[in-house]
Design an enzyme around this catalytic site. Structure first.
Site, mmCIF file in Angstrom:
data_model
loop_
_atom_site.group_PDB
_atom_site.id
_atom_site.type_symbol
_atom_site.label_atom_id
_atom_site.label_comp_id
_atom_site.label_asym_id
_atom_site.label_seq_id
_atom_site.Cartn_x
_atom_site.Cartn_y
_atom_site.Cartn_z
ATOM 1 N N ASP A 37 -61.728 22.926 -5.803
ATOM 2 C CA ASP A 37 -60.400 22.889 -5.198
ATOM 3 C C ASP A 37 -59.374 22.126 -6.018
ATOM 4 O O ASP A 37 -58.171 22.270 -5.795
ATOM 5 C CB ASP A 37 -60.474 22.284 -3.790
ATOM 6 N N LYS A 56 -64.605 23.282 -0.127
ATOM 7 C CA LYS A 56 -64.113 22.661 -1.350
ATOM 8 C C LYS A 56 -65.224 21.811 -1.966
ATOM 9 O O LYS A 56 -65.989 21.165 -1.252
ATOM 10 C CB LYS A 56 -62.900 21.783 -1.051
#
Length: 263
Positions: A37, A56
Site C-alpha cells: 500500500d 495492505k
C-alpha cells in the site's frame, strides 16, 4: 489435486492503466488481494469481485505475509500478491516464494512496468542511444542494506553507461561522490523522476553538480528514480549524430536492402 498457487503481480509504477491485462484480470478474479500500500495505486482494486478480501501489507513482517497468503491458498482460494513496478526488481519476492514453497504452495510471477522504464518514458529518454551508451544498469546506492563487494556504485559507475538508481533519494550525497570518483563530471546529465506516472509526478533535469541542491529545492526525498546517463544530455544529443543502423537507408538487413551512396 491442483497445487495451491499464489500469483505475484507487478502493478506497474502507479498509473492504474499501466498494469498488464493478465495482472488486472487476476486481481479482479482474486479472493485475497495483498498489496504494497505504500506504492501501489488503490484504484487498481475498484472492480474486485464481491466478497474479495483486500489487505495492505506495508505494516506486516514476512511471516505475517506468508501466513495470510498460505492460509487462503491452502483453502483453494485465488491469491493475488500485488507489488509495485515489476516484482523481479527490488520486490523482495524470493523470500516470500521460498517460505510459500516450504508449505507446498507454488508461485507464478506476472511482470509489470518497472519504475525505471516509467521514469525514462516520462522524461522522454532512450536509455540506449547508438554510439553513446548501449548498456543500462539497474542498481541502488548502499544504505542500511549492504551491497555485494563487486557491486559498489563507484565500480558500476566506471562503465560510463546509463545507470538507473532505485531506493537512493536519501543517499544523493553518496551517489554524487561515487560518480565523480568513477570519472564522471559535475556537468554530466541526471534526470530525477518523482512518482513516475502518478498525477503529482515531477520530472527534474539537472546535473551531478546540481543534483543535491535541485532535489532539495523540490523536496524530493523518496519515491524517486534517479537516472544518470549520457543519453540524458540534451545538448550532446542535439549536437551529435547518434542515429541507429536499423533505419539507415544505406544499411542492409533481413527486411530491407540498403541503398548505394554515390559520391
Amino acid at each position: 489435486m491442483t497445487q495451491p498457487l499464489v500469483h505475484m503481480i507487478g502493478a506497474g509504477p502507479g498509473d492504474p492503466e499501466l498494469i498488464t491485462v493478465k495482472g488486472k484480470k487476476l486481481i479482479e478474479e482474486a479472493d485475497l488481494i495483498l498489496y504494497t500500500d505504500s506504492l501501489v495505486n488503490p484504484e487498481l482494486f475498484t472492480n474486485v469481485k464481491e466478497g474479495a478480501v483486500v489487505k495492505k501489507s506495508a505494516g506486516m513482517h514476512l511471516d505475517e505475509l506468508v501466513d495470510i497468503m498460505a492460509e487462503a491458498a491452502l483453502q483453494g482460494k485465488k491469491v493475488a500478491r500485488v507489488h509495485t513496478g515489476d516484482p523481479s526488481v527490488y520486490g523482495a519476492i524470493f523470500e516470500q516464494m521460498k517460505k510459500l514453497a516450504e508449505r507446498g504452495i507454488d508461485t507464478k510471477i506476472i511482470p509489470g512496468v518497472s519504475a525505471a522504464f516509467a521514469a525514462a518514458a516520462s522524461a522522454k529518454l532512450e536509455l540506449t542511444v547508438p554510439e553513446l551508451t548501449q548498456t543500462v544498469i539497474l542498481t541502488r546506492a548502499e544504505g542500511r542494506t549492504p551491497m555485494p563487494e563487486k557491486e559498489k556504485l563507484v565500480d558500476l559507475a566506471r562503465h560510463q553507461c546509463s545507470i538507473a538508481l532505485f531506493l537512493s533519494a536519501t543517499l544523493i550525497k553518496k551517489v554524487v561522490a561515487s560518480f565523480l570518483e568513477a570519472g564522471w563530471t559535475k556537468e554530466d546529465a541526471v534526470v530525477v523522476v518523482y512518482k513516475a506516472s502518478w498525477p503529482d509526478e515531477i520530472v527534474l533535469r539537472t546535473t551531478l553538480g546540481r543534483l543535491q541542491e535541485d532535489m532539495r529545492k523540490h523536496r524530493i526525498t523518496k519515491q524517486a528514480m534517479v537516472i544518470v546517463s549520457k543519453a540524458a544530455d540534451e545538448k550532446r544529443l542535439q549536437s551529435g549524430n547518434f542515429e541507429s543502423k536499423l533505419y539507415d537507408k544505406t544499411f542492409t538487413h533481413g527486411y530491407r536492402k540498403g541503398e548505394k551512396v554515390y559520391e
